[in-house]
Write a protein that holds these residues in place. Structure first.
Motif, PDB file in Angstrom:
ATOM      1  N   LYS A 106      49.017  35.926 -64.060  1.00 55.70           N
ATOM      2  CA  LYS A 106      49.537  37.257 -63.916  1.00 55.70           C
ATOM      3  C   LYS A 106      49.771  37.455 -62.496  1.00 55.70           C
ATOM      4  N   THR A 107      50.848  38.480 -62.613  1.00 56.83           N
ATOM      5  CA  THR A 107      51.316  38.572 -61.328  1.00 56.83           C
ATOM      6  C   THR A 107      51.168  40.308 -60.943  1.00 56.83           C
ATOM      7  N   VAL A 108      50.652  40.533 -59.816  1.00 55.55           N
ATOM      8  CA  VAL A 108      50.324  42.121 -59.582  1.00 55.55           C
ATOM      9  C   VAL A 108      51.283  42.341 -58.359  1.00 55.55           C
ATOM     10  N   CYS A 109      51.867  43.328 -58.478  1.00 52.78           N
ATOM     11  CA  CYS A 109      52.773  43.690 -57.075  1.00 52.78           C
ATOM     12  C   CYS A 109      52.083  44.964 -56.637  1.00 52.78           C
ATOM     13  N   TYR A 110      52.103  44.958 -55.415  1.00 49.37           N
ATOM     14  CA  TYR A 110      51.704  46.193 -54.591  1.00 49.37           C
ATOM     15  C   TYR A 110      52.742  47.205 -54.773  1.00 49.37           C
ATOM     16  N   ILE A 111      52.676  48.479 -54.800  1.00 51.52           N
ATOM     17  CA  ILE A 111      53.607  49.393 -55.147  1.00 51.52           C
ATOM     18  C   ILE A 111      54.767  49.406 -53.828  1.00 51.52           C
ATOM     19  N   THR A 126      48.073  50.042 -56.020  1.00 53.51           N
ATOM     20  CA  THR A 126      48.402  50.684 -54.677  1.00 53.51           C
ATOM     21  C   THR A 126      47.207  50.528 -53.899  1.00 53.51           C
ATOM     22  N   SER A 127      47.044  50.799 -52.813  1.00 56.11           N
ATOM     23  CA  SER A 127      45.991  50.718 -52.080  1.00 56.11           C
ATOM     24  C   SER A 127      44.726  51.361 -52.560  1.00 56.11           C
ATOM     25  N   SER A 128      44.760  52.291 -53.412  1.00 59.49           N
ATOM     26  CA  SER A 128      43.662  52.921 -53.721  1.00 59.49           C
ATOM     27  C   SER A 128      42.796  52.418 -55.017  1.00 59.49           C
ATOM     28  N   ASN A 129      43.797  51.549 -55.674  1.00 63.62           N
ATOM     29  CA  ASN A 129      43.434  51.025 -56.808  1.00 63.62           C
ATOM     30  C   ASN A 129      43.332  49.658 -57.148  1.00 63.62           C
ATOM     31  N   ALA A 130      43.701  48.840 -56.096  1.00 61.31           N
ATOM     32  CA  ALA A 130      43.814  47.288 -56.378  1.00 61.31           C
ATOM     33  C   ALA A 130      42.801  46.709 -56.842  1.00 61.31           C
ATOM     34  N   PRO A 131      41.456  46.673 -56.353  1.00 57.14           N
ATOM     35  CA  PRO A 131      40.605  45.983 -57.036  1.00 57.14           C
ATOM     36  C   PRO A 131      40.352  46.209 -58.580  1.00 57.14           C
ATOM     37  N   GLU A 132      40.494  47.582 -58.998  1.00 56.18           N
ATOM     38  CA  GLU A 132      40.395  48.116 -60.278  1.00 56.18           C
ATOM     39  C   GLU A 132      41.607  47.362 -60.964  1.00 56.18           C
ATOM     40  N   ILE A 133      42.676  47.426 -60.467  1.00 58.18           N
ATOM     41  CA  ILE A 133      43.841  46.854 -61.571  1.00 58.18           C
ATOM     42  C   ILE A 133      43.703  45.252 -61.348  1.00 58.18           C
ATOM     43  N   VAL A 134      43.306  44.777 -60.563  1.00 59.73           N
ATOM     44  CA  VAL A 134      43.199  43.232 -60.630  1.00 59.73           C
ATOM     45  C   VAL A 134      41.717  42.843 -61.582  1.00 59.73           C
ATOM     46  N   LYS A 135      40.917  43.521 -61.464  1.00 60.63           N
ATOM     47  CA  LYS A 135      39.838  43.414 -62.447  1.00 60.63           C
ATOM     48  C   LYS A 135      39.930  43.515 -63.795  1.00 60.63           C
ATOM     49  N   ASN A 136      40.745  44.382 -64.174  1.00 57.99           N
ATOM     50  CA  ASN A 136      41.095  44.927 -65.446  1.00 57.99           C
ATOM     51  C   ASN A 136      41.811  43.781 -65.929  1.00 57.99           C
ATOM     52  N   GLU A 155      40.425  40.319 -53.457  1.00 52.13           N
ATOM     53  CA  GLU A 155      39.616  39.176 -53.691  1.00 52.13           C
ATOM     54  C   GLU A 155      38.171  39.039 -53.166  1.00 52.13           C
ATOM     55  N   LYS A 156      37.797  39.841 -51.988  1.00 44.18           N
ATOM     56  CA  LYS A 156      36.667  39.790 -51.498  1.00 44.18           C
ATOM     57  C   LYS A 156      35.836  40.665 -52.097  1.00 44.18           C
ATOM     58  N   GLN A 157      36.253  41.687 -52.621  1.00 49.11           N
ATOM     59  CA  GLN A 157      35.633  42.848 -53.386  1.00 49.11           C
ATOM     60  C   GLN A 157      35.385  42.390 -54.481  1.00 49.11           C
ATOM     61  N   LEU A 158      36.055  41.585 -55.334  1.00 53.19           N
ATOM     62  CA  LEU A 158      35.910  41.171 -56.767  1.00 53.19           C
ATOM     63  C   LEU A 158      34.999  39.804 -56.953  1.00 53.19           C
ATOM     64  N   LYS A 159      35.052  39.006 -55.649  1.00 56.95           N
ATOM     65  CA  LYS A 159      34.334  37.588 -55.772  1.00 56.95           C
ATOM     66  C   LYS A 159      34.717  36.653 -56.731  1.00 56.95           C
ATOM     67  N   ASN A 160      34.738  36.922 -58.085  1.00 60.00           N
ATOM     68  CA  ASN A 160      34.899  35.847 -59.133  1.00 60.00           C
ATOM     69  C   ASN A 160      36.617  35.758 -59.285  1.00 60.00           C
ATOM     70  N   CYS A 293      55.499  48.135 -65.625  1.00 58.84           N
ATOM     71  CA  CYS A 293      54.574  47.741 -64.651  1.00 58.84           C
ATOM     72  C   CYS A 293      53.946  48.995 -63.804  1.00 58.84           C
ATOM     73  N   ILE A 294      54.712  50.091 -63.589  1.00 60.87           N
ATOM     74  CA  ILE A 294      54.071  51.131 -63.281  1.00 60.87           C
ATOM     75  C   ILE A 294      53.193  51.882 -64.190  1.00 60.87           C
ATOM     76  N   GLU A 295      53.630  52.107 -65.209  1.00 58.02           N
ATOM     77  CA  GLU A 295      52.827  52.702 -66.474  1.00 58.02           C
ATOM     78  C   GLU A 295      51.645  51.853 -66.655  1.00 58.02           C
ATOM     79  N   ARG A 296      51.805  50.551 -66.652  1.00 59.39           N
ATOM     80  CA  ARG A 296      50.321  49.865 -66.868  1.00 59.39           C
ATOM     81  C   ARG A 296      49.412  50.239 -65.942  1.00 59.39           C
ATOM     82  N   MET A 297      49.657  50.180 -64.732  1.00 62.28           N
ATOM     83  CA  MET A 297      48.786  50.841 -63.738  1.00 62.28           C
ATOM     84  C   MET A 297      48.386  52.230 -63.918  1.00 62.28           C
TER      85      MET A 297
END
Ligand code: 13P
Ligand code: SF4
Length: 302
Positions: A106-111, A126-136, A155-160, A293-297
């Motif tokens: 899966k590919t995550v793009c920064y806004i 975006t910079s304010s939700n990146a860990p939440e989006i990747v985790k989801n 990656e550091k925030q999520l660890k796994n 892509c934006i609406e999913r975020m």
């Protein structure tokens, strides 16, 4: 005689227009802006406004995102030269190559990316939700682009989750070094360092708080320290000094200025609204795919 601010406000009423301004803009733009904040906040405001015209005081990808979210509205960017050096580090061909080297991930793009790039990514952040989006995504591995620094921090925030990053970065934030941190911390013992996640991972890891431009400003609002060191673009420090004159703010180093963000003056905003220039257009198919892509975020990050 009518001043420039009154002229802009009059035009806004006559044309049913709103002005969205990023917190890195020249600070006088705030005086005529309806909304000021980070990329996520401005995207949300663009999505919900009932204005007919949006003047985007920001950089190209931001105005493009607003246009994708509101294709029926007229979106204006006062200066077409206001690009983002990081967004320009990856085009569609480079994205395809990156994906082909790392298939079925899966590919995550920064806004901070173009509409074309967004149109071929699974989800935006975006910079304010990146860990939440990747985790989801609930994946073991993700591709993250263009910002390698934000990717490393996620990656550091999520660890796994393994975050495979593209080699992009923001030249302004990437320029902040560990030596800069150690020097300013030595000069200001005990003062908290608040950093944007576009900083290098080794810089972010020395910070007391890491967050988007709005998150940094909210951190100050909610804490009672008298002094802070700020590691992001100067516009944030200018606003903090204006909003908290009783506190002290040190920009981590000189010249943390995004020249693209600083091109706009009140005069430019007036001309943009008066002449309805420069209108942002996004090709229909690209816009439709980038919108997903934006609406999913926006669905994940309420
Ligand atoms: P924000 O998500 O904090 O608005 O950051 C956007 C940006 O371009 C920072 O350089
Ligand atoms: Fe792009 Fe960096 Fe400017 Fe933000 S500060 S708009 S990432 S070049």
């Amino acid at each position: 005689m009518e001043g420039i601010r009154e002229k802009i406000n009059k035009l806004k009423r006559e044309k049913n227009a709103v002005i969205l301004a990023h917190s890195y803009q020249n600070i006088e733009i705030d005086e005529v802006a309806d909304y000021v904040g980070d990329s996520l906040y401005l995207s949300r405001m663009a999505a919900k406004t009932d204005a007919d015209i949006i003047v985007f005081a920001g950089v190209y990808f931001m105005a493009q995102t607003a246009k994708i979210l509101c294709p029926q509205k007229k979106v204006l960017l006062p200066d077409l030269n206001a690009g983002c050096a990081m967004a320009d580090m990856i085009n569609l061909n480079q994205l395809r190559e990156f994906k082909s080297k790392n298939p079925d991930i899966k590919t995550v793009c920064y806004i901070n990316s173009t509409a074309e790039v967004k149109s071929e990514c699974d989800i935006c952040c975006t910079s304010s939700n990146a860990p939440e989006i990747v985790k989801n995504l609930q994946a073991d591995k993700v591709l993250f682009l263009p910002d390698k620094n934000l990717g490393r921090w996620v990656e550091k925030q999520l660890k796994n989750v393994q975050v495979i990053t593209y080699d992009g970065y923001c030249p302004i934030h990437h320029n902040i070094t560990v030596e800069d941190v150690l020097k300013i911390k030595k000069e200001n013992p005990g003062v908290k360092l608040l950093a944007h996640p576009e900083c290098k991972e080794e810089v972010s890891s020395l910070a007391d708080f890491v967050g988007s431009t709005t998150a940094i400003m909210d951190f100050v609002k909610e804490s009672c320290d008298n002094k802070y060191i700020i590691a992001t673009e100067k516009g944030v420090v200018d606003r903090l000094k204006r909003d908290y004159p009783e506190k002290e703010f040190e920009l981590i180093k000189e010249n943390l200025i995004c020249s693209s963000m600083k091109v706009n003056t009140l005069e430019d905003i007036y001309n943009s609204l008066n002449n309805e220039t420069h209108e942002i257009k996004v090709e229909e198919e690209t816009s439709r795919k980038a919108l997903k892509c934006i609406e999913r975020m926006l669905e994940v990050s309420k």
